[in-house]
Design an enzyme around this catalytic site. Structure first.
Site, PDB file in Angstrom:
ATOM      1  N   ASP A 134     -20.464 -13.300  -4.809  1.00 18.51           N
ATOM      2  CA  ASP A 134     -19.740 -13.961  -3.718  1.00 18.51           C
ATOM      3  C   ASP A 134     -20.465 -15.225  -3.259  1.00 18.51           C
ATOM      4  O   ASP A 134     -19.877 -16.069  -2.582  1.00 18.51           O
ATOM      5  CB  ASP A 134     -19.648 -13.021  -2.501  1.00 18.51           C
ATOM      6  CG  ASP A 134     -18.287 -12.348  -2.375  1.00 18.51           C
ATOM      7  OD1 ASP A 134     -17.294 -12.921  -2.842  1.00 18.51           O
ATOM      8  OD2 ASP A 134     -18.247 -11.242  -1.792  1.00 18.51           O
ATOM      9  N   GLN A 139     -16.275  -6.251   0.199  1.00 21.98           N
ATOM     10  CA  GLN A 139     -15.154  -6.981   0.776  1.00 21.98           C
ATOM     11  C   GLN A 139     -15.289  -7.053   2.298  1.00 21.98           C
ATOM     12  O   GLN A 139     -15.540  -6.052   2.964  1.00 21.98           O
ATOM     13  CB  GLN A 139     -13.839  -6.298   0.373  1.00 21.98           C
ATOM     14  CG  GLN A 139     -12.589  -7.070   0.766  1.00 21.98           C
ATOM     15  CD  GLN A 139     -12.423  -8.410   0.043  1.00 21.98           C
ATOM     16  OE1 GLN A 139     -12.900  -8.587  -1.077  1.00 21.98           O
ATOM     17  NE2 GLN A 139     -11.756  -9.356   0.678  1.00 21.98           N
ATOM     18  N   LYS A 159      -8.510  -8.682  -7.421  1.00 21.42           N
ATOM     19  CA  LYS A 159      -9.803  -8.904  -8.087  1.00 21.42           C
ATOM     20  C   LYS A 159      -9.948  -7.967  -9.287  1.00 21.42           C
ATOM     21  O   LYS A 159     -10.406  -8.359 -10.351  1.00 21.42           O
ATOM     22  CB  LYS A 159     -10.960  -8.730  -7.089  1.00 21.42           C
ATOM     23  CG  LYS A 159     -11.056  -9.898  -6.095  1.00 21.42           C
ATOM     24  CD  LYS A 159     -12.042  -9.666  -4.954  1.00 21.42           C
ATOM     25  CE  LYS A 159     -11.964 -10.824  -3.955  1.00 21.42           C
ATOM     26  NZ  LYS A 159     -12.845 -10.674  -2.793  1.00 21.42           N
TER      27      LYS A 159
END
Ligand code: GUN
Length: 293
Positions: free
Chosen positions: A119, A96, A52
């Site tokens: 997200d 995460q 990422k």
């Protein structure tokens, strides 16, 4: 059969994003800034987060990685989330997953300001997506709809079978495939570990999206000739011939299914690269304040 090249498609999209970012900066605008929180040392999470950060560089974004040990308290993590919520330089951020067992993923997800939730996991974004309002869409389902669109795959009126009902892939994927638009307008069936007649259901599908995390689950006898096959599986299986000691295995038995279908995504190089690319798309939207002020 056409092999859907997620790696090349993602590279093209990242180039488009980078060009737009340079245009924004040339015009005096701000470089989008993505922050990521990584707790602990899970191998998969380390790789995802590293990729990422690399993708941010490719897109010309600023990125910040906040790393914490897995013995931090839930309260401490919630404070870090709050700091990012209130940092005006951070346009979007992710925590995460998975988190250590003693920390509630639900609590942490709910604590993220939905306007920075790139997200697309916060209930406000999930709800807005389900009724077709502008929002951040969960990265894997968004990447899959981008692949269907870029390969001009007609989904209207098609029977789409989704294998798996997770909050981050199966459920949002079902919502997107039934939306009134292309890609979408499908008749959607969601199958899961308690479903019956899985083989028969799959055999009737024009599109199969396999996201259950069971290697080689979808075999040729489950596939209608000419079906579109999207493989979301990325199970790590031991492989002594690799330097890493493992390889990624999809949910589809690629070798036998490939001969029977019209389109298929490989693993790796199919859905995986698109997922990170979708996070970059969401971050660009966040940087531009395109969805929420
Ligand atoms: N863990 C596995 N996939 C994801 C993802 O898309 N976002 C976050 N935050 N964690 C994940």
């Amino acid at each position: 059969m056409t092999l859907i090249d997620g790696k090349a498609t993602a590279a093209n999209i990242k180039k488009e994003i980078a060009a737009e970012v340079e245009q924004i900066v040339r015009n005096g605008g701000k470089r989008p800034h993505l922050a990521a929180i990584l707790v602990g040392h899970d191998g998969g999470s380390e790789t995802y987060v590293k990729n990422k950060v690399l993708a941010c560089e490719e897109c010309g974004f600023t990125s910040t990685l906040l790393r914490f040990e897995d013995d931090i308290t839930e309260e401490f993590l919630l404070q870090q989330v709050d700091k990012l919520n209130n940092d005006p330089d951070v346009d979007g951020f992710i925590v995460q997953l998975p988190l250590p067992k003693h920390i509630s993923e639900q609590k942490v997800t709910m604590a993220i300001d939905y306007r920075k939730d790139v997200d697309g996991f916060h209930p406000i974004n999930v709800g807005r997506m389900s009724i077709g309002l502008p929002c951040y869409i969960s990265a894997t389902p968004l990447g899959i709809t981008d692949l269907l669109a870029r390969y001009n795959i007609d989904t209207c009126g098609k029977k789409c079978v989704i294998l798996g009902r997770s909050n981050i892939v199966g459920k949002p994927m079902a919502q997107l495939m039934m939306q009134k638009r292309q890609p979408g307008d499908c008749t959607v069936t969601v199958l899961h570990s308690h479903s019956q007649n899985i083989k028969e259901e799959c055999r009737q599908a024009d599109i199969i999206i396999a996201a259950m995390g069971v290697p080689n689950f979808v075999t040729a006898d489950m596939v209608k000739p000419g079906a579109v096959i999207i493989d979301v599986g990325t199970t790590r299986v031991p492989d002594a011939s690799r330097k890493s000691g493992f390889r990624l295995n999809g949910d589809v038995k690629f070798d036998e299914v490939a001969d029977k279908c019209s389109f298929i995504t490989p693993v790796p190089g199919g859905v995986g690269p698109m997922t990170i690319c979708s996070l970059m798309k969401n971050t660009l939207l966040a940087g531009k304040k395109a969805i929420y002020e």
